[in-house]
Scaffold this motif. Structure first.
Motif, PDB file in Angstrom:
ATOM      1  N   VAL A   6       0.834  -1.198   0.000  1.00  0.00           N
ATOM      2  CA  VAL A   6       0.000   0.000   0.000  1.00  0.00           C
ATOM      3  C   VAL A   6       0.870   1.249   0.000  1.00  0.00           C
ATOM      4  CG1 VAL A   6      -1.619   1.370   1.362  1.00  0.00           C
ATOM      5  CG2 VAL A   6      -1.995  -1.082   1.084  1.00  0.00           C
ATOM      6  N   LEU A   7       0.606   2.157  -0.941  1.00  0.00           N
ATOM      7  CA  LEU A   7       1.196   3.488  -0.952  1.00  0.00           C
ATOM      8  C   LEU A   7       0.191   4.424  -0.303  1.00  0.00           C
ATOM      9  CD1 LEU A   7       2.752   1.934  -3.225  1.00  0.00           C
ATOM     10  CD2 LEU A   7       3.063   4.138  -4.348  1.00  0.00           C
ATOM     11  N   VAL A   8       0.591   5.047   0.790  1.00  0.00           N
ATOM     12  CA  VAL A   8      -0.322   5.878   1.574  1.00  0.00           C
ATOM     13  C   VAL A   8      -0.535   7.222   0.885  1.00  0.00           C
ATOM     14  CG1 VAL A   8      -0.703   6.999   3.790  1.00  0.00           C
ATOM     15  CG2 VAL A   8       0.430   4.766   3.692  1.00  0.00           C
ATOM     16  N   ASP A   9      -1.796   7.547   0.617  1.00  0.00           N
ATOM     17  CA  ASP A   9      -2.153   8.833   0.017  1.00  0.00           C
ATOM     18  C   ASP A   9      -2.797   9.711   1.078  1.00  0.00           C
ATOM     19  OD1 ASP A   9      -2.890  10.964  -1.493  1.00  0.00           O
ATOM     20  OD2 ASP A   9      -4.240   9.869  -2.832  1.00  0.00           O
ATOM     21  N   ALA A  10      -1.973  10.543   1.707  1.00  0.00           N
ATOM     22  CA  ALA A  10      -2.469  11.474   2.718  1.00  0.00           C
ATOM     23  C   ALA A  10      -2.526  12.893   2.158  1.00  0.00           C
ATOM     24  CB  ALA A  10      -1.576  11.429   3.952  1.00  0.00           C
ATOM     25  N   ASN A  14       1.878  14.176  -5.423  1.00  0.00           N
ATOM     26  CA  ASN A  14       1.385  13.351  -6.526  1.00  0.00           C
ATOM     27  C   ASN A  14       2.075  11.996  -6.490  1.00  0.00           C
ATOM     28  OD1 ASN A  14       0.654  12.203  -8.945  1.00  0.00           O
ATOM     29  ND2 ASN A  14       1.042  14.035 -10.169  1.00  0.00           N
ATOM     30  N   LEU A  15       1.296  10.929  -6.380  1.00  0.00           N
ATOM     31  CA  LEU A  15       1.865   9.595  -6.242  1.00  0.00           C
ATOM     32  C   LEU A  15       1.944   8.839  -7.561  1.00  0.00           C
ATOM     33  CD1 LEU A  15       0.166   8.366  -2.940  1.00  0.00           C
ATOM     34  CD2 LEU A  15       2.214   9.735  -3.271  1.00  0.00           C
ATOM     35  N   HIS A  16       1.670   9.512  -8.668  1.00  0.00           N
ATOM     36  CA  HIS A  16       1.586   8.800  -9.948  1.00  0.00           C
ATOM     37  C   HIS A  16       2.902   8.117 -10.305  1.00  0.00           C
ATOM     38  CE1 HIS A  16       0.475   7.786 -14.033  1.00  0.00           C
ATOM     39  NE2 HIS A  16       1.555   8.415 -14.463  1.00  0.00           N
ATOM     40  N   GLY A  51       6.158  11.548   0.889  1.00  0.00           N
ATOM     41  CA  GLY A  51       5.800  12.860   1.409  1.00  0.00           C
ATOM     42  C   GLY A  51       6.550  13.962   0.687  1.00  0.00           C
ATOM     43  N   ASP A  52       5.846  15.025   0.362  1.00  0.00           N
ATOM     44  CA  ASP A  52       6.451  16.227  -0.231  1.00  0.00           C
ATOM     45  C   ASP A  52       5.879  17.431   0.490  1.00  0.00           C
ATOM     46  OD1 ASP A  52       8.127  15.242  -2.412  1.00  0.00           O
ATOM     47  OD2 ASP A  52       6.251  14.563  -3.314  1.00  0.00           O
ATOM     48  N   GLY A  53       6.751  18.382   0.821  1.00  0.00           N
ATOM     49  CA  GLY A  53       6.302  19.579   1.516  1.00  0.00           C
ATOM     50  C   GLY A  53       7.026  19.746   2.830  1.00  0.00           C
ATOM     51  N   ALA A  54       6.557  20.691   3.629  1.00  0.00           N
ATOM     52  CA  ALA A  54       7.193  20.992   4.909  1.00  0.00           C
ATOM     53  C   ALA A  54       6.882  19.906   5.936  1.00  0.00           C
ATOM     54  CB  ALA A  54       6.716  22.345   5.424  1.00  0.00           C
ATOM     55  N   PHE A  55       7.858  19.627   6.791  1.00  0.00           N
ATOM     56  CA  PHE A  55       7.723  18.590   7.825  1.00  0.00           C
ATOM     57  C   PHE A  55       6.474  18.825   8.666  1.00  0.00           C
ATOM     58  CE2 PHE A  55       8.446  16.801  12.005  1.00  0.00           C
ATOM     59  CZ  PHE A  55       9.094  15.609  11.772  1.00  0.00           C
ATOM     60  N   PHE A 186      16.161  10.362  -0.862  1.00  0.00           N
ATOM     61  CA  PHE A 186      15.994  10.514  -2.310  1.00  0.00           C
ATOM     62  C   PHE A 186      14.698   9.832  -2.764  1.00  0.00           C
ATOM     63  CE2 PHE A 186      18.568   6.731  -1.545  1.00  0.00           C
ATOM     64  CZ  PHE A 186      17.958   5.769  -2.338  1.00  0.00           C
ATOM     65  N   HIS A 187      14.330  10.102  -3.994  1.00  0.00           N
ATOM     66  CA  HIS A 187      13.124   9.524  -4.587  1.00  0.00           C
ATOM     67  C   HIS A 187      13.514   8.293  -5.402  1.00  0.00           C
ATOM     68  CE1 HIS A 187      10.102  12.711  -3.807  1.00  0.00           C
ATOM     69  NE2 HIS A 187      11.176  13.468  -3.687  1.00  0.00           N
ATOM     70  N   PRO A 188      13.281   7.084  -4.902  1.00  0.00           N
ATOM     71  CA  PRO A 188      13.652   5.902  -5.690  1.00  0.00           C
ATOM     72  C   PRO A 188      12.889   5.805  -7.004  1.00  0.00           C
ATOM     73  CG  PRO A 188      12.419   5.271  -3.722  1.00  0.00           C
ATOM     74  CD  PRO A 188      12.752   6.719  -3.589  1.00  0.00           C
ATOM     75  N   GLU A 189      11.658   6.296  -7.026  1.00  0.00           N
ATOM     76  CA  GLU A 189      10.858   6.213  -8.251  1.00  0.00           C
ATOM     77  C   GLU A 189      11.402   7.107  -9.363  1.00  0.00           C
ATOM     78  OE1 GLU A 189       8.962   9.684  -6.047  1.00  0.00           O
ATOM     79  OE2 GLU A 189      10.028   7.828  -5.542  1.00  0.00           O
ATOM     80  N   LYS A 190      12.296   8.049  -9.008  1.00  0.00           N
ATOM     81  CA  LYS A 190      12.892   8.951  -9.988  1.00  0.00           C
ATOM     82  C   LYS A 190      14.392   8.679 -10.165  1.00  0.00           C
ATOM     83  CE  LYS A 190       9.576  12.638  -8.935  1.00  0.00           C
ATOM     84  NZ  LYS A 190       9.400  14.029  -8.447  1.00  0.00           N
ATOM     85  N   SER A 191      14.894   7.633  -9.516  1.00  0.00           N
ATOM     86  CA  SER A 191      16.333   7.381  -9.474  1.00  0.00           C
ATOM     87  C   SER A 191      16.785   6.272 -10.415  1.00  0.00           C
ATOM     88  CB  SER A 191      16.776   7.067  -8.034  1.00  0.00           C
ATOM     89  OG  SER A 191      16.573   8.192  -7.201  1.00  0.00           O
ATOM     90  N   GLN A 192      15.977   5.977 -11.417  1.00  0.00           N
ATOM     91  CA  GLN A 192      16.332   5.052 -12.491  1.00  0.00           C
ATOM     92  C   GLN A 192      16.840   3.719 -11.945  1.00  0.00           C
ATOM     93  OE1 GLN A 192      18.700   7.224 -15.399  1.00  0.00           O
ATOM     94  NE2 GLN A 192      17.099   8.726 -15.699  1.00  0.00           N
ATOM     95  N   GLU A 193      18.002   3.264 -12.389  1.00  0.00           N
ATOM     96  CA  GLU A 193      18.444   1.897 -12.093  1.00  0.00           C
ATOM     97  C   GLU A 193      18.521   1.610 -10.589  1.00  0.00           C
ATOM     98  OE1 GLU A 193      22.214  -1.106 -13.011  1.00  0.00           O
ATOM     99  OE2 GLU A 193      22.101   0.857 -13.970  1.00  0.00           O
TER     100      GLU A 193
END
Length: 207
Positions: A6-10, A14-16, A51-55, A186-193
């Motif tokens: 499950v990817l939590v959508d709070a 954008n979780l796409h 999570g994206d944004g301020a803590f 870091f963002h693994p979904e944007k970190s390619q290999e």
């Protein structure tokens, strides 16, 4: 076998792209679900908190959405991955827009990056320095490239929970772990290999 991840959508971004990457790397027969329903979160076999944004705002969103209790319940025993501010929220507290308690799973504090004169936020590709082995880092060595976007970082109070760093005017916390819980700045979904390898490892991780 991943089971139900499950990817939590709070409402914290954008979780796409994350959903797409996890679906790409999911073992056959596993299920990838994006949801903001606490009951659906409780049925997860493994959990991802982006999570994206301020803590402070993200901690507030997690509580206001009714998801915090469900996330804490699942993360007691089942594999958990925090991404970006999702990792920072694992800390004891953060200081962005004032002091805010975190989830308290990692002995760290989230403070503004001291980049030694470099631009902040730390944005773009950087090399990882892997400090200690971990099943989710299998096949990912020092020098692997990862994609970062953040102006605040987790300053560690327990170096034993620190798995990897990046250099940006000094060491920047990149991967932390404690028991069944792991986080990446870091963002693994944007970190390619390297990122896809990490996702695949997480989906097979049996802590």
């Amino acid at each position: 076998m991943s089971g139900r991840c499950v990817l939590v959508d709070a409402g914290m971004g954008n979780l796409h792209s994350a959903e797409k990457a996890f679906r790409r790397m999911a073992p056959e027969g596993s299920e990838i679900v994006v949801t903001g329903d606490p009951d659906a979160v409780r049925r997860a076999d493994r959990l991802v908190l982006p999570g994206d944004g301020a803590f402070r705002w993200c901690m507030g969103r997690l509580g206001a959405s009714g998801l915090r209790e469900a996330v804490e319940e699942v993360a007691r025993e089942r594999p958990f991955l925090g991404i970006c501010v999702g990792m920072q929220m694992m800390a004891r507290r953060g200081f962005e827009h004032g002091e805010t308690p975190g989830l308290g799973w990692i002995a760290g504090e989230v403070r503004r990056i001291d980049a030694g004169g470099r631009p902040v936020p730390h944005m773009g590709w950087n090399d990882l320095s892997v400090l200690r082995p971990h099943p989710v880092l299998e096949g990912i060595g020092s020098g692997a490239h990862a994609y970062f976007v953040h102006g605040w970082q987790m300053e560690m109070l327990d170096e034993g929970q620190l798995l990897a760093t990046a250099d940006y005017g000094g060491p920047v916390t990149a991967v932390v772990a404690e028991g069944n819980r792991l986080g990446t700045q870091f963002h693994p979904e944007k970190s390619q290999e390297a990122g896809l390898r990490l996702i695949a490892n997480f989906l097979r991780w049996d802590p």
